[in-house]
Motif scaffolding. Structure first.
Motif, PDB file in Angstrom:
ATOM      1  N   VAL A 127     -10.928 -81.159 -22.225  1.00  0.00           N
ATOM      2  CA  VAL A 127     -10.541 -80.659 -20.899  1.00  0.00           C
ATOM      3  C   VAL A 127      -9.149 -80.043 -21.015  1.00  0.00           C
ATOM      4  CG1 VAL A 127     -10.230 -81.212 -18.454  1.00  0.00           C
ATOM      5  CG2 VAL A 127     -11.874 -82.516 -19.835  1.00  0.00           C
ATOM      6  N   PRO A 128      -9.073 -78.793 -21.480  1.00  0.00           N
ATOM      7  CA  PRO A 128      -7.752 -78.169 -21.624  1.00  0.00           C
ATOM      8  C   PRO A 128      -7.227 -77.637 -20.300  1.00  0.00           C
ATOM      9  CG  PRO A 128      -9.444 -76.634 -22.318  1.00  0.00           C
ATOM     10  CD  PRO A 128     -10.153 -77.921 -21.958  1.00  0.00           C
ATOM     11  N   HIS A 129      -5.930 -77.782 -20.100  1.00  0.00           N
ATOM     12  CA  HIS A 129      -5.237 -77.128 -18.995  1.00  0.00           C
ATOM     13  C   HIS A 129      -4.184 -76.205 -19.599  1.00  0.00           C
ATOM     14  CE1 HIS A 129      -6.111 -79.893 -15.309  1.00  0.00           C
ATOM     15  NE2 HIS A 129      -7.108 -79.966 -16.185  1.00  0.00           N
ATOM     16  N   VAL A 130      -3.925 -75.103 -18.926  1.00  0.00           N
ATOM     17  CA  VAL A 130      -2.908 -74.152 -19.366  1.00  0.00           C
ATOM     18  C   VAL A 130      -1.684 -74.290 -18.482  1.00  0.00           C
ATOM     19  CG1 VAL A 130      -2.357 -71.709 -19.730  1.00  0.00           C
ATOM     20  CG2 VAL A 130      -4.690 -72.539 -20.159  1.00  0.00           C
ATOM     21  N   VAL A 131      -0.512 -74.287 -19.102  1.00  0.00           N
ATOM     22  CA  VAL A 131       0.744 -74.305 -18.346  1.00  0.00           C
ATOM     23  C   VAL A 131       1.509 -73.034 -18.692  1.00  0.00           C
ATOM     24  CG1 VAL A 131       2.960 -75.446 -17.999  1.00  0.00           C
ATOM     25  CG2 VAL A 131       0.873 -76.804 -18.228  1.00  0.00           C
ATOM     26  N   GLU A 161      -7.768 -68.743  -8.567  1.00  0.00           N
ATOM     27  CA  GLU A 161      -7.976 -67.298  -8.735  1.00  0.00           C
ATOM     28  C   GLU A 161      -8.594 -66.654  -7.510  1.00  0.00           C
ATOM     29  OE1 GLU A 161     -11.730 -69.094 -10.691  1.00  0.00           O
ATOM     30  OE2 GLU A 161      -9.649 -69.657 -10.243  1.00  0.00           O
ATOM     31  N   ARG A 162      -9.135 -67.457  -6.583  1.00  0.00           N
ATOM     32  CA  ARG A 162      -9.746 -66.899  -5.383  1.00  0.00           C
ATOM     33  C   ARG A 162      -8.745 -66.696  -4.250  1.00  0.00           C
ATOM     34  NH1 ARG A 162     -13.409 -70.667  -7.298  1.00  0.00           N
ATOM     35  NH2 ARG A 162     -15.440 -69.813  -7.950  1.00  0.00           N
ATOM     36  N   THR A 163      -7.700 -67.509  -4.220  1.00  0.00           N
ATOM     37  CA  THR A 163      -6.782 -67.444  -3.086  1.00  0.00           C
ATOM     38  C   THR A 163      -5.379 -66.976  -3.455  1.00  0.00           C
ATOM     39  OG1 THR A 163      -6.207 -69.794  -3.363  1.00  0.00           O
ATOM     40  CG2 THR A 163      -8.025 -69.263  -1.867  1.00  0.00           C
ATOM     41  N   HIS A 164      -4.959 -67.202  -4.689  1.00  0.00           N
ATOM     42  CA  HIS A 164      -3.630 -66.758  -5.087  1.00  0.00           C
ATOM     43  C   HIS A 164      -3.624 -65.274  -5.412  1.00  0.00           C
ATOM     44  CE1 HIS A 164      -2.321 -71.080  -6.026  1.00  0.00           C
ATOM     45  NE2 HIS A 164      -1.456 -70.602  -5.154  1.00  0.00           N
ATOM     46  N   LYS A 165      -2.455 -64.682  -5.329  1.00  0.00           N
ATOM     47  CA  LYS A 165      -2.260 -63.285  -5.689  1.00  0.00           C
ATOM     48  C   LYS A 165      -1.341 -63.197  -6.900  1.00  0.00           C
ATOM     49  CE  LYS A 165      -2.809 -61.614  -0.933  1.00  0.00           C
ATOM     50  NZ  LYS A 165      -2.165 -60.874   0.176  1.00  0.00           N
ATOM     51  N   ALA A 166      -1.459 -62.092  -7.638  1.00  0.00           N
ATOM     52  CA  ALA A 166      -0.682 -61.932  -8.864  1.00  0.00           C
ATOM     53  C   ALA A 166       0.812 -61.961  -8.588  1.00  0.00           C
ATOM     54  CB  ALA A 166      -1.064 -60.630  -9.561  1.00  0.00           C
ATOM     55  N   LEU A 209      -3.152 -65.848 -13.404  1.00  0.00           N
ATOM     56  CA  LEU A 209      -4.296 -65.578 -12.533  1.00  0.00           C
ATOM     57  C   LEU A 209      -5.531 -65.249 -13.373  1.00  0.00           C
ATOM     58  CD1 LEU A 209      -4.810 -65.522  -9.498  1.00  0.00           C
ATOM     59  CD2 LEU A 209      -4.369 -63.067  -9.527  1.00  0.00           C
ATOM     60  N   LEU A 210      -5.336 -64.546 -14.480  1.00  0.00           N
ATOM     61  CA  LEU A 210      -6.444 -64.257 -15.385  1.00  0.00           C
ATOM     62  C   LEU A 210      -6.895 -65.521 -16.111  1.00  0.00           C
ATOM     63  CD1 LEU A 210      -8.343 -62.359 -16.918  1.00  0.00           C
ATOM     64  CD2 LEU A 210      -6.417 -61.753 -18.399  1.00  0.00           C
ATOM     65  N   LEU A 211      -5.951 -66.313 -16.595  1.00  0.00           N
ATOM     66  CA  LEU A 211      -6.277 -67.525 -17.343  1.00  0.00           C
ATOM     67  C   LEU A 211      -7.022 -68.545 -16.487  1.00  0.00           C
ATOM     68  CD1 LEU A 211      -2.877 -67.888 -19.224  1.00  0.00           C
ATOM     69  CD2 LEU A 211      -5.090 -67.553 -20.331  1.00  0.00           C
ATOM     70  N   ALA A 212      -6.728 -68.563 -15.191  1.00  0.00           N
ATOM     71  CA  ALA A 212      -7.339 -69.554 -14.302  1.00  0.00           C
ATOM     72  C   ALA A 212      -8.848 -69.407 -14.208  1.00  0.00           C
ATOM     73  CB  ALA A 212      -6.715 -69.469 -12.912  1.00  0.00           C
ATOM     74  N   THR A 256      -5.230 -73.860 -14.676  1.00  0.00           N
ATOM     75  CA  THR A 256      -3.970 -73.240 -15.073  1.00  0.00           C
ATOM     76  C   THR A 256      -2.890 -73.561 -14.054  1.00  0.00           C
ATOM     77  OG1 THR A 256      -5.121 -71.441 -16.225  1.00  0.00           O
ATOM     78  CG2 THR A 256      -2.847 -71.034 -15.569  1.00  0.00           C
ATOM     79  N   TRP A 257      -1.719 -73.889 -14.576  1.00  0.00           N
ATOM     80  CA  TRP A 257      -0.569 -74.235 -13.751  1.00  0.00           C
ATOM     81  C   TRP A 257       0.563 -73.256 -13.991  1.00  0.00           C
ATOM     82  CZ3 TRP A 257      -0.824 -78.737 -10.682  1.00  0.00           C
ATOM     83  CH2 TRP A 257      -1.963 -79.535 -10.912  1.00  0.00           C
ATOM     84  N   VAL A 258       1.264 -72.905 -12.917  1.00  0.00           N
ATOM     85  CA  VAL A 258       2.500 -72.153 -13.067  1.00  0.00           C
ATOM     86  C   VAL A 258       3.649 -73.068 -12.680  1.00  0.00           C
ATOM     87  CG1 VAL A 258       1.501 -69.867 -12.721  1.00  0.00           C
ATOM     88  CG2 VAL A 258       2.302 -71.154 -10.737  1.00  0.00           C
ATOM     89  N   SER A 259       4.689 -72.989 -13.495  1.00  0.00           N
ATOM     90  CA  SER A 259       5.859 -73.822 -13.235  1.00  0.00           C
ATOM     91  C   SER A 259       7.048 -73.212 -13.958  1.00  0.00           C
ATOM     92  CB  SER A 259       5.622 -75.252 -13.727  1.00  0.00           C
ATOM     93  OG  SER A 259       6.740 -76.073 -13.449  1.00  0.00           O
ATOM     94  N   LYS A 260       8.092 -72.891 -13.203  1.00  0.00           N
ATOM     95  CA  LYS A 260       9.304 -72.378 -13.845  1.00  0.00           C
ATOM     96  C   LYS A 260       9.889 -73.446 -14.768  1.00  0.00           C
ATOM     97  CE  LYS A 260       9.002 -68.641 -11.379  1.00  0.00           C
ATOM     98  NZ  LYS A 260       8.230 -67.508 -11.925  1.00  0.00           N
ATOM     99  N   ASP A 261       9.709 -74.717 -14.396  1.00  0.00           N
ATOM    100  CA  ASP A 261      10.089 -75.833 -15.250  1.00  0.00           C
ATOM    101  C   ASP A 261       8.837 -76.254 -16.021  1.00  0.00           C
ATOM    102  OD1 ASP A 261      10.544 -78.441 -16.287  1.00  0.00           O
ATOM    103  OD2 ASP A 261      12.088 -78.819 -14.788  1.00  0.00           O
TER     104      ASP A 261
END
Length: 334
Positions: free
Chosen positions: A78-82, A98-103, A111-114, A119-124
């Motif tokens: 079960v891989p997750h991408v950060v 990917e259905r509700t977020h925008k680039a 957004l592509l990886l999700a 997939t998670w986005v985090s500045k930290d």
């Protein structure tokens, strides 16, 4: 980013531009070395694999991350991408939908990886890894961050464009590197060069003595979508690290490119630009075509007007990466 001509694709006797910028390049390399050395990274409870690079700019990290995620899923993991979410406004950690977020919120790559793995986005990045752990990840793929010490990495895959190699072998701004090749090799685990046979041969001839790690090779292959690219004039645009690679892929499929528009990596696609591109393509009687990564930045109402050519990474031999997975304890389920 557009590479200056003097960065070259092979190590050469430095011209005056590279010589003039060499002191700044050494300072850049020292800063990277200090940052990496002084980091006290977060140690996750699950394996963390960094998909990174030594070069600045596009080398093929996103298709590599997709291919690795699919490999792991096939093993029952079960891989997750950060991801840092370059170009996005979200600080995170936020799981990408990917259905509700925008680039413009997440960045285009997350957004592509999700579409392939959580997939998670985090500045930290450390906070992003913690969020992925809590959500049930049993392997975490760190999208970029090879020179970022905030997360302790169990393994790092260095992705390089086989055609460009490591450029002139010098650090920014005298060359395209974030750090010297030898320094990157000392921290990496596998080098993955991406390119066709001719590019791979050139890479081996130029860089084999510098590549001290197990070496995997791959090529980006267009997905078969049923489209006959030889029948329709194409107006192609791309805002990726090296747009010409996308244009060459279309030509390789037999497409007639009546116009190509190279945009900056991650470049925004405002309405005025899209209106212009569409109007020009109509005048030329051509079909607009772009990459998957650019397509996620298109407004929903524009997407029906633009065809997308998806590509996937195919490896000649998964052996070096499979051996790395085994070494860090990532094996298939019984």
């Amino acid at each position: 980013m557009k590479e200056p001509l003097f960065w070259s694709n092979t190590p050469t006797t430095p011209g005056w531009q590279a010589q003039l910028l060499a002191p700044l390049g050494r300072l850049y390399a020292r800063a990277t070395k200090s940052r990496v050395r002084n980091g006290d990274g977060y140690k996750a409870s699950v394996p963390v694999i960094c998909v990174g690079n030594i070069n600045a700019g596009g080398t093929g990290k996103t298709p590599t991350t997709i291919a690795l995620a699919q490999r792991l899923i096939g093993m029952g993991k079960v891989p997750h991408v950060v991801s840092r979410g370059y170009g996005g406004t979200l600080d995170g950690p936020v799981q990408v939908n990917e259905r509700t977020h925008k680039a413009e919120e997440t960045g285009d790559e997350p957004l592509l990886l999700a579409a392939f793995a959580p997939t998670w986005v985090s500045k930290d990045r450390a906070e992003g890894v913690r969020a992925a752990e809590a959500a049930g990840a049993d392997v975490i793929l760190l999208d970029d961050g090879f020179q970022n010490p905030s997360v302790d990495k169990d393994a790092s895959i260095i992705v390089v464009d086989a055609h460009r190699g490591f450029g002139n072998g010098r650090c920014i701004p005298a060359g395209p590197l974030r750090e010297p090749v030898a320094a990157g090799m000392a921290r990496g685990d596998v080098v993955l060069s991406i390119g066709n046979e001719a590019a791979q041969t050139r890479f081996d001839a130029t860089w084999s003595t510098e590549v001290s790690l197990p070496h995997a090779k791959g090529v980006l292959v267009p997905l078969q979508t049923g489209m006959d690219w030889t029948e329709t004039p194409i107006f192609a645009f791309a805002g990726i690290g090296h747009p010409e690679k996308f244009f060459e892929t279309l030509r390789g499929l037999g497409a007639t490119l009546v116009h190509t528009e190279a945009l900056a990596d991650h470049q925004a696609l405002p309405p005025a630009m899209l209106t212009r591109l569409y109007a020009e393509s109509q005048k030329m009687g051509a079909q607009l075509v772009t990459t998957e990564k650019d397509a996620v930045r298109l407004p929903l109402e524009v997407r029906p007007q633009v065809l997308t050519l998806p590509v996937r990474l195919e490896l000649q031999d998964w052996g070096p990466i499979d051996a790395l997975l085994t070494r860090i304890g990532v094996t298939g389920q019984d």
